[in-house]
Design a protein around this motif. Structure first.
Motif, PDB file in Angstrom:
ATOM      1  N   UNK A  53       0.815  -1.223   0.000  1.00 55.06           N
ATOM      2  CA  UNK A  53       0.000   0.000   0.000  1.00 55.06           C
ATOM      3  C   UNK A  53       0.843   1.265   0.000  1.00 55.06           C
ATOM      4  N   UNK A  54       1.992   1.223   0.658  1.00 55.42           N
ATOM      5  CA  UNK A  54       2.895   2.378   0.600  1.00 55.42           C
ATOM      6  C   UNK A  54       3.376   2.563  -0.837  1.00 55.42           C
ATOM      7  N   UNK A  55       3.775   1.468  -1.466  1.00 52.56           N
ATOM      8  CA  UNK A  55       4.256   1.528  -2.854  1.00 52.56           C
ATOM      9  C   UNK A  55       3.148   1.991  -3.798  1.00 52.56           C
ATOM     10  N   UNK A  56       1.971   1.400  -3.657  1.00 52.91           N
ATOM     11  CA  UNK A  56       0.862   1.762  -4.532  1.00 52.91           C
ATOM     12  C   UNK A  56       0.466   3.225  -4.340  1.00 52.91           C
ATOM     13  N   UNK A  57       0.443   3.659  -3.091  1.00 56.47           N
ATOM     14  CA  UNK A  57       0.106   5.050  -2.807  1.00 56.47           C
ATOM     15  C   UNK A  57       1.102   6.027  -3.397  1.00 56.47           C
ATOM     16  N   UNK A  58       2.372   5.639  -3.401  1.00 58.43           N
ATOM     17  CA  UNK A  58       3.410   6.521  -3.964  1.00 58.43           C
ATOM     18  C   UNK A  58       3.184   6.753  -5.451  1.00 58.43           C
ATOM     19  N   UNK A  59       2.466   5.848  -6.092  1.00 56.62           N
ATOM     20  CA  UNK A  59       2.152   6.019  -7.510  1.00 56.62           C
ATOM     21  C   UNK A  59       0.881   6.804  -7.757  1.00 56.62           C
ATOM     22  N   UNK A  60       0.254   7.282  -6.699  1.00 60.31           N
ATOM     23  CA  UNK A  60      -0.981   8.053  -6.831  1.00 60.31           C
ATOM     24  C   UNK A  60      -0.718   9.392  -7.495  1.00 60.31           C
ATOM     25  N   UNK A  61      -1.765   9.924  -8.090  1.00 59.23           N
ATOM     26  CA  UNK A  61      -1.636  11.214  -8.759  1.00 59.23           C
ATOM     27  C   UNK A  61      -2.027  12.380  -7.850  1.00 59.23           C
ATOM     28  N   UNK A  70      -1.840   5.148   2.476  1.00 61.95           N
ATOM     29  CA  UNK A  70      -1.075   5.106   3.720  1.00 61.95           C
ATOM     30  C   UNK A  70      -1.961   4.663   4.878  1.00 61.95           C
ATOM     31  N   UNK A  71      -3.218   5.072   4.838  1.00 62.91           N
ATOM     32  CA  UNK A  71      -4.161   4.623   5.856  1.00 62.91           C
ATOM     33  C   UNK A  71      -4.343   3.108   5.789  1.00 62.91           C
ATOM     34  N   UNK A  72      -4.436   2.559   4.585  1.00 60.72           N
ATOM     35  CA  UNK A  72      -4.542   1.100   4.440  1.00 60.72           C
ATOM     36  C   UNK A  72      -3.294   0.422   5.003  1.00 60.72           C
ATOM     37  N   UNK A  73      -2.129   1.000   4.732  1.00 58.43           N
ATOM     38  CA  UNK A  73      -0.871   0.429   5.228  1.00 58.43           C
ATOM     39  C   UNK A  73      -0.851   0.430   6.756  1.00 58.43           C
ATOM     40  N   UNK A 111       5.131   6.503  12.208  1.00 63.89           N
ATOM     41  CA  UNK A 111       5.840   7.133  11.091  1.00 63.89           C
ATOM     42  C   UNK A 111       4.914   7.310   9.880  1.00 63.89           C
ATOM     43  N   UNK A 112       4.058   6.342   9.645  1.00 59.65           N
ATOM     44  CA  UNK A 112       3.093   6.466   8.549  1.00 59.65           C
ATOM     45  C   UNK A 112       2.147   7.629   8.822  1.00 59.65           C
ATOM     46  N   UNK A 113       1.655   7.724  10.061  1.00 59.70           N
ATOM     47  CA  UNK A 113       0.766   8.831  10.437  1.00 59.70           C
ATOM     48  C   UNK A 113       1.466  10.172  10.254  1.00 59.70           C
ATOM     49  N   UNK A 114       2.701  10.272  10.695  1.00 54.47           N
ATOM     50  CA  UNK A 114       3.451  11.518  10.533  1.00 54.47           C
ATOM     51  C   UNK A 114       3.691  11.855   9.066  1.00 54.47           C
ATOM     52  N   UNK A 115       3.935  10.842   8.256  1.00 55.01           N
ATOM     53  CA  UNK A 115       4.113  11.062   6.834  1.00 55.01           C
ATOM     54  C   UNK A 115       2.816  11.563   6.211  1.00 55.01           C
ATOM     55  N   UNK A 116       1.692  10.995   6.640  1.00 57.29           N
ATOM     56  CA  UNK A 116       0.389  11.462   6.146  1.00 57.29           C
ATOM     57  C   UNK A 116       0.188  12.938   6.484  1.00 57.29           C
ATOM     58  N   UNK A 117       0.526  13.322   7.702  1.00 52.65           N
ATOM     59  CA  UNK A 117       0.378  14.715   8.122  1.00 52.65           C
ATOM     60  C   UNK A 117       1.238  15.632   7.260  1.00 52.65           C
ATOM     61  N   UNK A 118       2.435  15.157   6.907  1.00 56.09           N
ATOM     62  CA  UNK A 118       3.340  15.977   6.076  1.00 56.09           C
ATOM     63  C   UNK A 118       2.826  16.131   4.650  1.00 56.09           C
ATOM     64  N   UNK A 119       1.987  15.213   4.199  1.00 50.68           N
ATOM     65  CA  UNK A 119       1.430  15.313   2.845  1.00 50.68           C
ATOM     66  C   UNK A 119       0.413  16.438   2.719  1.00 50.68           C
ATOM     67  N   UNK A 120      -0.213  16.795   3.819  1.00 50.92           N
ATOM     68  CA  UNK A 120      -1.308  17.790   3.776  1.00 50.92           C
ATOM     69  C   UNK A 120      -0.825  19.196   3.602  1.00 50.92           C
TER      70      UNK A 120
END
Length: 120
Positions: A53-61, A70-73, A111-120
């Motif tokens: 899911x991290x890999x698939x999400x990285x390919x998102x547009x 990332x939530x799924x991961x 770390x996934x949660x923090x990464x999600x926050x940084x995406x916003x």
């Protein structure tokens, strides 16, 4: 020759997920040796789902779409933790092994949660 990489390969969370996945696969292999095939299958699927899911999400547009993957991961981290609880209760893994993986899964989840926050 130029080495090609996918974007996700540089992400720390993906690297950690791959390492944890290897450890969970080792446990799944041991479970299979004990003929606990359903436990092994479920653990492998959940473990692979984290990095997938991290890999698939990285390919998102879009960032919101990436955040959803990332939530799924992160949810797969929780699924792995639950399987480990049941496995430890059934004496398929030791308390020490479960606790060590719990710590790693909890850290990855943060770390996934923090990464999600940084995406916003």
């Amino acid at each position: 020759m130029i080495e090609r990489k996918f974007r996700f390969e540089d992400l720390e969370i993906w690297k950690i997920a791959i390492e944890i996945g290897d450890e969970l696969y080792d446990i799944a292999d041991r479970l299979e040796e004990k003929k606990k095939y359903r436990f092994a299958e479920q653990l492998r699927g959940a473990a692979m789902s984290i990095s997938n899911n991290i890999a698939e999400g990285a390919g998102s547009s879009s960032k919101p779409e990436f955040s959803q993957f990332l939530n799924y991961a992160r949810r797969s981290c929780y699924e792995c933790a639950n399987i480990l609880i049941i496995s430890e209760r059934r004496n398929y893994v030791s308390l020490t092994e479960k606790e060590a993986l719990f710590a790693r899964l909890e850290e990855l989840s943060r770390k996934i949660t923090n990464f999600q926050k940084a995406l916003k």
